[in-house]
Scaffold this motif. Structure first.
Motif, PDB file in Angstrom:
ATOM      1  N   ARG A   1      -1.656   9.654  -4.757  1.00  0.00           N
ATOM      2  CA  ARG A   1      -0.975   9.419  -3.477  1.00  0.00           C
ATOM      3  C   ARG A   1      -1.037   7.937  -3.113  1.00  0.00           C
ATOM      4  NH1 ARG A   1      -4.714  10.854   1.484  1.00  0.00           N
ATOM      5  NH2 ARG A   1      -6.809  10.718   0.613  1.00  0.00           N
ATOM      6  N   PRO A   2      -0.136   7.479  -2.232  1.00  0.00           N
ATOM      7  CA  PRO A   2      -0.136   6.059  -1.840  1.00  0.00           C
ATOM      8  C   PRO A   2      -1.446   5.690  -1.146  1.00  0.00           C
ATOM      9  CG  PRO A   2       1.831   7.173  -1.033  1.00  0.00           C
ATOM     10  CD  PRO A   2       0.936   8.226  -1.560  1.00  0.00           C
ATOM     11  N   ILE A   3      -1.959   4.514  -1.445  1.00  0.00           N
ATOM     12  CA  ILE A   3      -3.236   4.133  -0.837  1.00  0.00           C
ATOM     13  C   ILE A   3      -3.078   3.886   0.667  1.00  0.00           C
ATOM     14  CG2 ILE A   3      -4.110   3.171  -2.989  1.00  0.00           C
ATOM     15  CD1 ILE A   3      -3.596   0.381  -1.852  1.00  0.00           C
ATOM     16  N   ALA A   4      -1.827   3.740   1.141  1.00  0.00           N
ATOM     17  CA  ALA A   4      -1.602   3.603   2.581  1.00  0.00           C
ATOM     18  C   ALA A   4      -2.024   4.854   3.343  1.00  0.00           C
ATOM     19  CB  ALA A   4      -0.129   3.315   2.847  1.00  0.00           C
ATOM     20  N   SER A   5      -2.150   5.974   2.645  1.00  0.00           N
ATOM     21  CA  SER A   5      -2.538   7.221   3.311  1.00  0.00           C
ATOM     22  C   SER A   5      -4.056   7.358   3.454  1.00  0.00           C
ATOM     23  CB  SER A   5      -1.998   8.422   2.515  1.00  0.00           C
ATOM     24  OG  SER A   5      -2.596   8.487   1.223  1.00  0.00           O
TER      25      SER A   5
ATOM     26  N   PHE B   1      -7.736 -13.648  10.152  1.00  0.00           N
ATOM     27  CA  PHE B   1      -8.153 -12.277   9.901  1.00  0.00           C
ATOM     28  C   PHE B   1      -7.096 -11.490   9.122  1.00  0.00           C
ATOM     29  CE2 PHE B   1      -8.111  -7.812  11.436  1.00  0.00           C
ATOM     30  CZ  PHE B   1      -9.309  -7.391  10.859  1.00  0.00           C
ATOM     31  N   ILE B   2      -5.850 -11.578   9.534  1.00  0.00           N
ATOM     32  CA  ILE B   2      -4.794 -10.792   8.898  1.00  0.00           C
ATOM     33  C   ILE B   2      -4.507 -11.289   7.493  1.00  0.00           C
ATOM     34  CG2 ILE B   2      -2.334 -10.206   9.039  1.00  0.00           C
ATOM     35  CD1 ILE B   2      -2.675 -10.184  12.099  1.00  0.00           C
ATOM     36  N   SER B   3      -4.481 -12.599   7.284  1.00  0.00           N
ATOM     37  CA  SER B   3      -4.240 -13.120   5.930  1.00  0.00           C
ATOM     38  C   SER B   3      -5.379 -12.742   4.991  1.00  0.00           C
ATOM     39  CB  SER B   3      -4.063 -14.644   5.975  1.00  0.00           C
ATOM     40  OG  SER B   3      -5.237 -15.293   6.435  1.00  0.00           O
ATOM     41  N   LYS B   4      -6.599 -12.695   5.517  1.00  0.00           N
ATOM     42  CA  LYS B   4      -7.752 -12.289   4.701  1.00  0.00           C
ATOM     43  C   LYS B   4      -7.688 -10.804   4.385  1.00  0.00           C
ATOM     44  CE  LYS B   4     -11.654 -12.130   6.904  1.00  0.00           C
ATOM     45  NZ  LYS B   4     -12.039 -10.689   6.902  1.00  0.00           N
ATOM     46  N   GLU B   5      -7.390  -9.979   5.383  1.00  0.00           N
ATOM     47  CA  GLU B   5      -7.310  -8.538   5.162  1.00  0.00           C
ATOM     48  C   GLU B   5      -6.135  -8.160   4.263  1.00  0.00           C
ATOM     49  OE1 GLU B   5      -9.668  -5.866   6.723  1.00  0.00           O
ATOM     50  OE2 GLU B   5     -10.441  -7.785   6.000  1.00  0.00           O
ATOM     51  N   ASN B   6      -5.075  -8.933   4.312  1.00  0.00           N
ATOM     52  CA  ASN B   6      -3.947  -8.692   3.417  1.00  0.00           C
ATOM     53  C   ASN B   6      -4.372  -8.827   1.961  1.00  0.00           C
ATOM     54  OD1 ASN B   6      -1.195  -8.327   2.582  1.00  0.00           O
ATOM     55  ND2 ASN B   6      -1.010 -10.544   2.389  1.00  0.00           N
ATOM     56  N   ILE B   7      -5.230  -9.792   1.686  1.00  0.00           N
ATOM     57  CA  ILE B   7      -5.772  -9.935   0.333  1.00  0.00           C
ATOM     58  C   ILE B   7      -6.600  -8.715  -0.031  1.00  0.00           C
ATOM     59  CG2 ILE B   7      -7.363 -11.290  -1.096  1.00  0.00           C
ATOM     60  CD1 ILE B   7      -6.498 -13.765   0.479  1.00  0.00           C
ATOM     61  N   GLN B   8      -7.384  -8.221   0.922  1.00  0.00           N
ATOM     62  CA  GLN B   8      -8.258  -7.085   0.652  1.00  0.00           C
ATOM     63  C   GLN B   8      -7.464  -5.805   0.355  1.00  0.00           C
ATOM     64  OE1 GLN B   8     -11.648  -7.214   0.381  1.00  0.00           O
ATOM     65  NE2 GLN B   8     -11.336  -9.415   0.574  1.00  0.00           N
ATOM     66  N   VAL B   9      -6.404  -5.543   1.115  1.00  0.00           N
ATOM     67  CA  VAL B   9      -5.659  -4.303   0.884  1.00  0.00           C
ATOM     68  C   VAL B   9      -4.873  -4.354  -0.428  1.00  0.00           C
ATOM     69  CG1 VAL B   9      -5.491  -3.785   3.343  1.00  0.00           C
ATOM     70  CG2 VAL B   9      -3.610  -5.022   2.213  1.00  0.00           C
ATOM     71  N   HIS B  10      -4.692  -5.556  -0.969  1.00  0.00           N
ATOM     72  CA  HIS B  10      -4.074  -5.673  -2.292  1.00  0.00           C
ATOM     73  C   HIS B  10      -5.086  -5.447  -3.417  1.00  0.00           C
ATOM     74  CE1 HIS B  10      -0.512  -7.289  -0.297  1.00  0.00           C
ATOM     75  NE2 HIS B  10       0.114  -7.277  -1.457  1.00  0.00           N
TER      76      HIS B  10
ATOM     77  N   THR C   1       0.817  -1.221   0.000  1.00  0.00           N
ATOM     78  CA  THR C   1       0.000   0.000   0.000  1.00  0.00           C
ATOM     79  C   THR C   1       0.851   1.271   0.000  1.00  0.00           C
ATOM     80  OG1 THR C   1      -0.196  -0.123   2.425  1.00  0.00           O
ATOM     81  CG2 THR C   1      -1.983  -1.098   1.110  1.00  0.00           C
ATOM     82  N   LYS C   2       2.108   1.155   0.371  1.00  0.00           N
ATOM     83  CA  LYS C   2       3.002   2.309   0.264  1.00  0.00           C
ATOM     84  C   LYS C   2       3.465   2.534  -1.172  1.00  0.00           C
ATOM     85  CE  LYS C   2       4.955   2.338   4.949  1.00  0.00           C
ATOM     86  NZ  LYS C   2       6.196   2.136   5.761  1.00  0.00           N
ATOM     87  N   GLU C   3       3.460   1.450  -1.946  1.00  0.00           N
ATOM     88  CA  GLU C   3       3.922   1.545  -3.336  1.00  0.00           C
ATOM     89  C   GLU C   3       2.777   1.769  -4.323  1.00  0.00           C
ATOM     90  OE1 GLU C   3       5.916  -2.103  -3.965  1.00  0.00           O
ATOM     91  OE2 GLU C   3       7.642  -1.621  -2.687  1.00  0.00           O
ATOM     92  N   ARG C   4       1.576   1.364  -3.955  1.00  0.00           N
ATOM     93  CA  ARG C   4       0.414   1.468  -4.842  1.00  0.00           C
ATOM     94  C   ARG C   4      -0.189   2.875  -4.733  1.00  0.00           C
ATOM     95  NH1 ARG C   4      -2.315   0.070  -9.401  1.00  0.00           N
ATOM     96  NH2 ARG C   4      -4.557  -0.054  -9.052  1.00  0.00           N
ATOM     97  N   TYR C   5      -0.288   3.567  -5.856  1.00  0.00           N
ATOM     98  CA  TYR C   5      -0.818   4.932  -5.865  1.00  0.00           C
ATOM     99  C   TYR C   5      -2.222   4.967  -6.470  1.00  0.00           C
ATOM    100  CZ  TYR C   5       3.396   7.413  -4.423  1.00  0.00           C
ATOM    101  OH  TYR C   5       4.447   7.912  -3.700  1.00  0.00           O
ATOM    102  N   ALA C   6      -3.050   5.819  -5.916  1.00  0.00           N
ATOM    103  CA  ALA C   6      -4.382   6.096  -6.454  1.00  0.00           C
ATOM    104  C   ALA C   6      -4.704   7.560  -6.173  1.00  0.00           C
ATOM    105  CB  ALA C   6      -5.426   5.184  -5.828  1.00  0.00           C
ATOM    106  N   PHE C   7      -5.209   8.241  -7.164  1.00  0.00           N
ATOM    107  CA  PHE C   7      -5.530   9.672  -7.032  1.00  0.00           C
ATOM    108  C   PHE C   7      -4.301  10.485  -6.607  1.00  0.00           C
ATOM    109  CE2 PHE C   7      -9.403   7.260  -5.956  1.00  0.00           C
ATOM    110  CZ  PHE C   7     -10.187   7.620  -7.050  1.00  0.00           C
TER     111      PHE C   7
END
Length: 361
Positions: A255-259, A312-321, A247-253
């Protein structure tokens, strides 16, 4: 109570992390998934050469004579790297059972060979879904049984298993899987990098594991629950780190989506789940290493929280990708697969939650 590892234990963890980062990349795990190879034999031999399989075995039997704290730091790094090796089956399950309750001849025969990796062991306690009782029977030293699923049962050299004797008493037995009366079938599972098998025994010689019975089996599973909790939190941390890095490397609009606030909320929930599981796992290993009377409750709590957190974390990791997270090209599914496999390895989540309630009462 000191919940920190010593400098020596942290050194072992760092050395294990450096080794596995070089020798067990995602491509190693994928190679096992993509082929008919049940595990990575080269990686397994290197782990044996490092002495990890001998870590908890007393020096009398060719081991290193270390404790559960050292074993747990190794478990966490194996979970972080998703190592496709039968470490948990051979070290947590088989070695622990024989070391604790085997007769002296059994210890002398099995433990040195487990330490050197000459033998791979496992534990067979499941008999399929909905089995109300143990159907396996031992009569005049001969075993008839159908065990499914058995972790690493297709590659193990021997197994410790549960069966009833002529009087209907449950005991633990050691069985050589090279016997002609043993049939093996590799199962299709959620995580083929850690194989599962069906083992059918037809009048096979079985050796009683000392005087071990149901009480000893419960004690064994409590110990294994703590060790697996460390594998699970290792996987949790790796999945969380993977999601943050992407999410630090993926940009949308622009800016990084991590923001984005929604992504931050996901990571906050993931972090809380991980730290809760870590705290319970640390308390579990403190109880395990000191043989504390509250180990049964600590082990069940560590098991439940680590299993919930990993799912939960492995599932959410898929979602944030995003839409690419569930695809084969990304590595997110590797952690999700392992989370599913470990969740049922020594009993289902409802069973361990029931253990917590019973032990609280």
């Amino acid at each position: 109570m000191n919940l920190e590892f010593s400098e020596e234990q942290l050194f072992i963890r760092n050395q294990a992390r450096n080794f596995l980062s070089q020798e067990c990349s995602a491509s190693v795990v994928r190679n096992v998934l993509d082929t008919d190879t049940p595990f990575d034999r080269g990686l397994w031999q290197k782990i044996v050469d490092l002495g990890w399989t001998a870590m908890s075995i007393p020096e009398t039997y060719g081991g290193l004579g270390l404790g559960y704290l050292e074993l747990c730091v190794i478990a966490e790094e194996l979970g972080r790297s998703l190592a496709p090796v039968p470490f948990s089956s051979s070290v947590y399950l088989a070695t622990e059972a024989i070391k604790s309750w085997g007769t002296e001849p059994q210890k002398q025969h099995y433990l040195p060979k487990l330490a050197t990796g000459e033998l791979i062991g496992t534990l067979a306690i499941n008999e399929g879904l909905g089995s109300p009782s143990i159907a396996a029977r031992v009569f005049e030293g001969k075993l008839t049984a159908d065990k499914i699923p058995v972790p690493d049962g297709d590659i193990a050299d021997f197994t410790v298993l549960t069966a009833c004797d002529e009087q209907g008493c449950v005991g633990l037995y050691v069985v050589d899987l090279a016997d002609a009366g043993v049939q093996r079938k590799t199962l299709t599972s959620m995580d083929p990098s850690r194989s599962q098998a069906r083992l059918v025994f037809d009048n096979v010689p079985a050796q009683a594991l000392g005087v071990a019975g149901e009480t000893q089996l419960i004690e064994l599973l409590d110990r294994v629950a703590v060790l697996l909790a460390f594998e699970q939190i290792g996987g949790c941390q790796a999945a969380l780190d993977m999601g943050i890095a992407y999410t630090k490397e993926r940009y949308a609009f622009g800016r990084p989506i991590a923001s984005f606030q929604a992504i931050k909320h996901k990571f906050a929930d993931m972090y809380v789940a991980l730290e809760l599981a870590r705290a319970n796992a640390y308390y579990g290993v403190c109880a395990l290493s000191s043989d504390a009377p509250d180990l049964p409750l600590a082990a069940a709590t560590a098991r439940v929280s680590a299993t919930d957190a990993y799912y939960f974390i492995s599932k959410e990791n898929i979602q944030v990708h995003g839409g690419m997270g569930f695809t084969w090209e990304f590595d997110c599914h590797l952690y999700y697969r392992r989370a599913q496999l470990l969740s049922g390895l020594i009993g289902t989540q409802p069973k361990w939650k029931e253990n917590i309630s019973q032990r609280l009462i």
